[in-house]
Design a protein around this motif. Structure first.
Motif, PDB file in Angstrom:
ATOM      1  N   HIS A   7       0.965  -1.401  -0.159  1.00  0.00           N
ATOM      2  CA  HIS A   7      -0.170   0.363  -0.017  1.00  0.00           C
ATOM      3  C   HIS A   7       1.002   1.457  -0.118  1.00  0.00           C
ATOM      4  N   PRO A   8       1.640   1.542  -0.789  1.00  0.00           N
ATOM      5  CA  PRO A   8       2.455   3.756  -1.410  1.00  0.00           C
ATOM      6  C   PRO A   8       1.336   4.079  -1.082  1.00  0.00           C
ATOM      7  N   GLU A   9       0.031   4.250  -0.897  1.00  0.00           N
ATOM      8  CA  GLU A   9      -0.915   5.425  -0.865  1.00  0.00           C
ATOM      9  C   GLU A   9      -0.889   5.707   0.938  1.00  0.00           C
ATOM     10  N   VAL A  10      -0.329   4.662   2.167  1.00  0.00           N
ATOM     11  CA  VAL A  10      -0.287   4.341   3.162  1.00  0.00           C
ATOM     12  C   VAL A  10       0.819   5.134   3.234  1.00  0.00           C
ATOM     13  N   GLN A  11       1.818   4.231   2.692  1.00  0.00           N
ATOM     14  CA  GLN A  11       3.386   4.677   3.159  1.00  0.00           C
ATOM     15  C   GLN A  11       2.900   6.846   2.627  1.00  0.00           C
ATOM     16  N   LYS A  12       2.879   6.969   2.015  1.00  0.00           N
ATOM     17  CA  LYS A  12       2.672   8.413   1.570  1.00  0.00           C
ATOM     18  C   LYS A  12       1.569   9.780   2.580  1.00  0.00           C
ATOM     19  N   ARG A  13       0.398   8.943   2.833  1.00  0.00           N
ATOM     20  CA  ARG A  13      -0.116  10.041   3.209  1.00  0.00           C
ATOM     21  C   ARG A  13       0.677  10.114   5.141  1.00  0.00           C
ATOM     22  N   ALA A  14       1.330   8.743   5.253  1.00  0.00           N
ATOM     23  CA  ALA A  14       2.195   9.159   6.507  1.00  0.00           C
ATOM     24  C   ALA A  14       3.319  10.256   6.334  1.00  0.00           C
ATOM     25  N   ARG A  15       4.316   9.555   5.593  1.00  0.00           N
ATOM     26  CA  ARG A  15       5.032  10.099   5.438  1.00  0.00           C
ATOM     27  C   ARG A  15       4.628  11.530   5.415  1.00  0.00           C
ATOM     28  N   SER A  16       3.946  12.261   4.697  1.00  0.00           N
ATOM     29  CA  SER A  16       3.430  13.312   4.770  1.00  0.00           C
ATOM     30  C   SER A  16       2.625  13.736   6.244  1.00  0.00           C
ATOM     31  N   GLU A  17       2.360  13.185   6.763  1.00  0.00           N
ATOM     32  CA  GLU A  17       1.624  13.872   8.032  1.00  0.00           C
ATOM     33  C   GLU A  17       3.032  13.922   9.360  1.00  0.00           C
ATOM     34  N   ILE A  18       4.058  12.756   9.346  1.00  0.00           N
ATOM     35  CA  ILE A  18       5.582  13.434   9.736  1.00  0.00           C
ATOM     36  C   ILE A  18       5.866  14.182   9.366  1.00  0.00           C
ATOM     37  N   ALA A  19       6.438  14.224   7.911  1.00  0.00           N
ATOM     38  CA  ALA A  19       6.641  15.446   7.525  1.00  0.00           C
ATOM     39  C   ALA A  19       6.057  17.026   8.042  1.00  0.00           C
ATOM     40  N   SER A  20       5.272  17.048   8.750  1.00  0.00           N
ATOM     41  CA  SER A  20       4.537  17.959   8.856  1.00  0.00           C
ATOM     42  C   SER A  20       3.852  18.431  10.677  1.00  0.00           C
ATOM     43  N   VAL A  21       4.984  17.793  11.454  1.00  0.00           N
ATOM     44  CA  VAL A  21       4.868  17.695  13.142  1.00  0.00           C
ATOM     45  C   VAL A  21       7.083  17.205  13.034  1.00  0.00           C
ATOM     46  N   THR A  22       7.731  16.765  12.227  1.00  0.00           N
ATOM     47  CA  THR A  22       9.251  16.933  12.323  1.00  0.00           C
ATOM     48  C   THR A  22      10.139  17.578  11.151  1.00  0.00           C
ATOM     49  N   GLY A  23       8.726  18.192  10.022  1.00  0.00           N
ATOM     50  CA  GLY A  23       9.285  18.909   9.216  1.00  0.00           C
ATOM     51  C   GLY A  23      10.619  18.054   8.326  1.00  0.00           C
ATOM     52  N   MET A  24      10.697  16.342   8.683  1.00  0.00           N
ATOM     53  CA  MET A  24      11.632  16.279   8.026  1.00  0.00           C
ATOM     54  C   MET A  24      13.330  16.495   8.856  1.00  0.00           C
ATOM     55  N   THR A  25      13.134  17.137   9.098  1.00  0.00           N
ATOM     56  CA  THR A  25      14.987  17.657   9.765  1.00  0.00           C
ATOM     57  C   THR A  25      15.575  17.054  11.216  1.00  0.00           C
ATOM     58  N   ARG A  26      14.654  16.050  11.686  1.00  0.00           N
ATOM     59  CA  ARG A  26      15.030  14.956  12.606  1.00  0.00           C
ATOM     60  C   ARG A  26      14.297  13.623  12.354  1.00  0.00           C
ATOM     61  N   LEU A  27      14.756  12.459  12.946  1.00  0.00           N
ATOM     62  CA  LEU A  27      13.924  11.611  13.057  1.00  0.00           C
ATOM     63  C   LEU A  27      12.740  11.616  14.076  1.00  0.00           C
ATOM     64  N   PRO A  28      12.020  11.258  14.295  1.00  0.00           N
ATOM     65  CA  PRO A  28      10.543  10.972  14.957  1.00  0.00           C
ATOM     66  C   PRO A  28      10.451  10.380  16.059  1.00  0.00           C
ATOM     67  N   VAL A  29      10.580  11.107  17.049  1.00  0.00           N
ATOM     68  CA  VAL A  29      11.144  10.347  18.288  1.00  0.00           C
ATOM     69  C   VAL A  29       9.333   9.914  19.337  1.00  0.00           C
ATOM     70  N   PHE A  30       9.676   9.606  20.173  1.00  0.00           N
ATOM     71  CA  PHE A  30       8.126   9.265  21.179  1.00  0.00           C
ATOM     72  C   PHE A  30       7.194  10.635  21.397  1.00  0.00           C
ATOM     73  N   ASN A  31       7.659  11.043  22.232  1.00  0.00           N
ATOM     74  CA  ASN A  31       7.037  12.345  22.752  1.00  0.00           C
ATOM     75  C   ASN A  31       6.457  13.014  21.761  1.00  0.00           C
ATOM     76  N   ASP A  32       6.390  12.829  20.085  1.00  0.00           N
ATOM     77  CA  ASP A  32       6.012  12.972  18.722  1.00  0.00           C
ATOM     78  C   ASP A  32       4.048  11.931  19.065  1.00  0.00           C
ATOM     79  N   ARG A  33       4.584  11.037  19.358  1.00  0.00           N
ATOM     80  CA  ARG A  33       3.194  10.166  19.516  1.00  0.00           C
ATOM     81  C   ARG A  33       1.488  10.877  19.245  1.00  0.00           C
ATOM     82  N   PRO A  34       1.660  11.278  19.889  1.00  0.00           N
ATOM     83  CA  PRO A  34       0.318  11.371  20.293  1.00  0.00           C
ATOM     84  C   PRO A  34      -0.293  12.861  18.893  1.00  0.00           C
ATOM     85  N   SER A  35       0.928  13.336  18.428  1.00  0.00           N
ATOM     86  CA  SER A  35       0.810  14.406  17.533  1.00  0.00           C
ATOM     87  C   SER A  35       0.752  13.183  15.986  1.00  0.00           C
ATOM     88  N   LEU A  36       1.017  12.314  15.771  1.00  0.00           N
ATOM     89  CA  LEU A  36       0.929  11.520  14.587  1.00  0.00           C
ATOM     90  C   LEU A  36      -0.643  10.376  14.573  1.00  0.00           C
TER      91      LEU A  36
END
Length: 508
Positions: free
Chosen positions: A317-346
């Motif tokens: 399901h590449p569409e699932v990856q794409k949507r999830a990656r977009s959500e991650i980018a909105s939180v981290t800016g793709m400048t760092r790896l996601p951490v556990f503190n990000d969990r409520p925001s994802l």
């Protein structure tokens, strides 16, 4: 073959006892409905499913409006639950009756009686549960996050460097985490003697490698088949299983004991429990060994299943990856790896993890319970000693609750505004007093793996490594085991444009 008079007398007595037990008119309410008409004397023996029982239970449930069902075979009563409300009512609200385990001599024969999962309900089980809670209660899991983060990054680098070894990486990754937490031992490679022994113990300690294992669990009398008769070969398999499991328990435990005796302080669950015992003047290592061995063996195998499903679902399901990656980018800016503190925001990533458990639960038929006394439910009689099967697959694939249940749809766990709904799919961890004690650690491992894999990797094109065929789950089925593993597959693994910078920034 000639039988002695004593043998004939025992056989005759057993037959007459069984006949009277079957034909005697019961003095209690009727049993729940049977999905198949019982045969004379042997009742439902021919109907007990021996292959992927969760599918048979689900089909029966559809035919009977998901009501509790009853089978009787050679005097053993079996109750099948396909409805989550029934499971909650019986195993949570009536947990004092439904927290026991059936007597399963096959597990003892194989050396699996060390595992609290198979222990009868009582003081010994409570001792094991208490020790487990000390290390894996919810408040403790945060102390393990640095280990999980470190090993997850190593996991990503192994995937990038050797993508064709996906299965091996999915086994090594959880093993390295649980080994570090439980024993304070760092695995350097897949050739580590402890890991090799553990893999062997998990393989040999899986009852489904024995022909007719479910029948032997249900009808322990079959274990009396002599070694030299056809069908008696399970004795040799069981002996090998006992040896491998004993080594799996003893080897890493001895490492911790040796470190402590030499004054080497390396924090671990086993060291912590031993120090607590010493402070109380208690000297009972059997519970500690059993709890540590259970945590390691079960933790590795169940998380391996979940990771395999994660890679399979994402690569399909590449569409699932794409949507999830977009959500991650909105939180981290793709400048760092996601951490556990990000969990409520994802929330979408969280929904993916819930859908993994629903779509392909690790233990689709559950692990059977037993009733410790007679009970009446919905007007039906459930006798003491009944085996209770809660069909996780049937509950998570009920189309009335989860439309299109065979489809992988994380959005089913989201509200219209994108927030998470109230369905956390906790039922896949079990119910009541016997709910999986390692669920918080397992959830955190899979979540961090999922979010960092999606941030750094693109997965596609799952194939059968033997034939090169694209994976078709109608043909490439999950295994027929208590813990049902995905079919072996490989997939294309490519680094995203952010991967190098993300992993480099983590090192810095």
């Amino acid at each position: 073959m000639a039988y002695s008079p004593t043998t004939w007398a025992l056989l005759t007595f057993s037959f007459v006892w069984l006949l009277l037990k079957v034909v005697r008119k019961p003095k209690h309410p009727e049993y729940p409905p049977s999905p198949k008409k019982p045969w004379p004397i042997i009742r439902n023996v021919p109907h007990v499913p021996t292959s992927r029982p969760w599918l048979t239970y689900t089909a029966w449930g559809k035919e009977h409006n998901n009501k509790p069902l009853h089978l009787e075979a050679l005097g053993q009563h079996m109750i099948i639950l396909n409805n989550v409300d029934d499971a909650i009512e019986l195993m949570e609200k009536r947990s004092s009756i439904y927290s026991d385990k059936p007597d399963m001599p096959l597990m003892t024969l194989m050396g699996l009686d060390f595992n609290a999962t198979f222990l009868r309900y009582g003081n010994i089980w409570r001792e094991h549960r208490k020790a487990f809670q000390l290390g894996f209660r919810k408040e403790m899991i945060g102390t393990y996050h640095p280990i999980i983060e470190l090993e997850t990054n190593k996991f990503l680098r192994r995937l990038i460097a050797h993508p064709k070894d996906l299965k091996e990486h999915c086994q090594f990754f959880p093993a390295s985490i649980v080994m570090s937490i439980v024993y304070g031992h760092e695995l350097e490679s897949s050739e580590d003697p402890i890991l090799v022994t553990t893999k062997r113990a998990i393989q040999l300690g899986n009852p489904t490698i024995m022909t007719g294992a479910l029948l032997m669990i249900t009808f322990p009398v079959l274990l009396n088949i002599p070694r030299w008769l056809p069908g008696g070969g399970f004795h040799d398999v069981a002996a090998r299983s006992r040896k491998a499991i004993s080594e799996m328990i003893e080897m890493p435990y001895a490492i911790v004991k040796d470190r402590m005796q030499n004054g080497v302080d390396k924090p671990s669950l086993v060291q912590d429990l031993l120090e607590k015992q010493e402070a109380k003047g208690v000297d009972d290592e059997s519970v500690l060994k059993n709890v540590a061995g259970s945590a390691f063996g079960a933790g590795v195998d169940t998380t391996d299943c979940a990771l395999g499903t994660l890679f399979l679902a994402l690569s399909l399901h590449p569409e699932v990856q794409k949507r999830a990656r977009s959500e991650i980018a909105s939180v981290t800016g793709m400048t760092r790896l996601p951490v556990f503190n990000d969990r409520p925001s994802l929330p979408y990533v969280e929904a993916i993890c819930r859908e993994l458990r629903r779509w392909r639960p690790e233990a689709p038929a559950g692990v059977p319970r037993a009733t410790s006394q007679d009970d009446i439910y919905q007007g039906y009689f459930i006798p003491k000693g009944s085996m209770i099967f809660f069909n996780t697959w049937g509950m998570t694939h009920n189309p009335d609750i989860y439309p299109d249940p065979e489809e992988f749809k994380p959005e089913r766990f989201l509200n219209t505004d994108g927030s998470l709904n109230d369905d956390d799919c906790h039922l896949t961890f079990g119910f009541g007093r016997r709910i999986c004690p390692g669920r918080y650690l397992a959830s955190d491992i899979v979540w961090l793996a999922a979010v960092r894999i999606i941030a750094t990797l693109e997965l596609s094109d799952p194939k059968d490594p033997a034939t090169g065929e694209s994976i078709d789950l109608d043909k490439h089925q999950y295994s027929n085991e208590t813990l049902s593993h995905p079919p072996r597959f490989i997939c294309t693994i490519k680094s995203t444009e952010y991967a190098d910078n993300l992993l480099r920034s983590e090192e810095e």
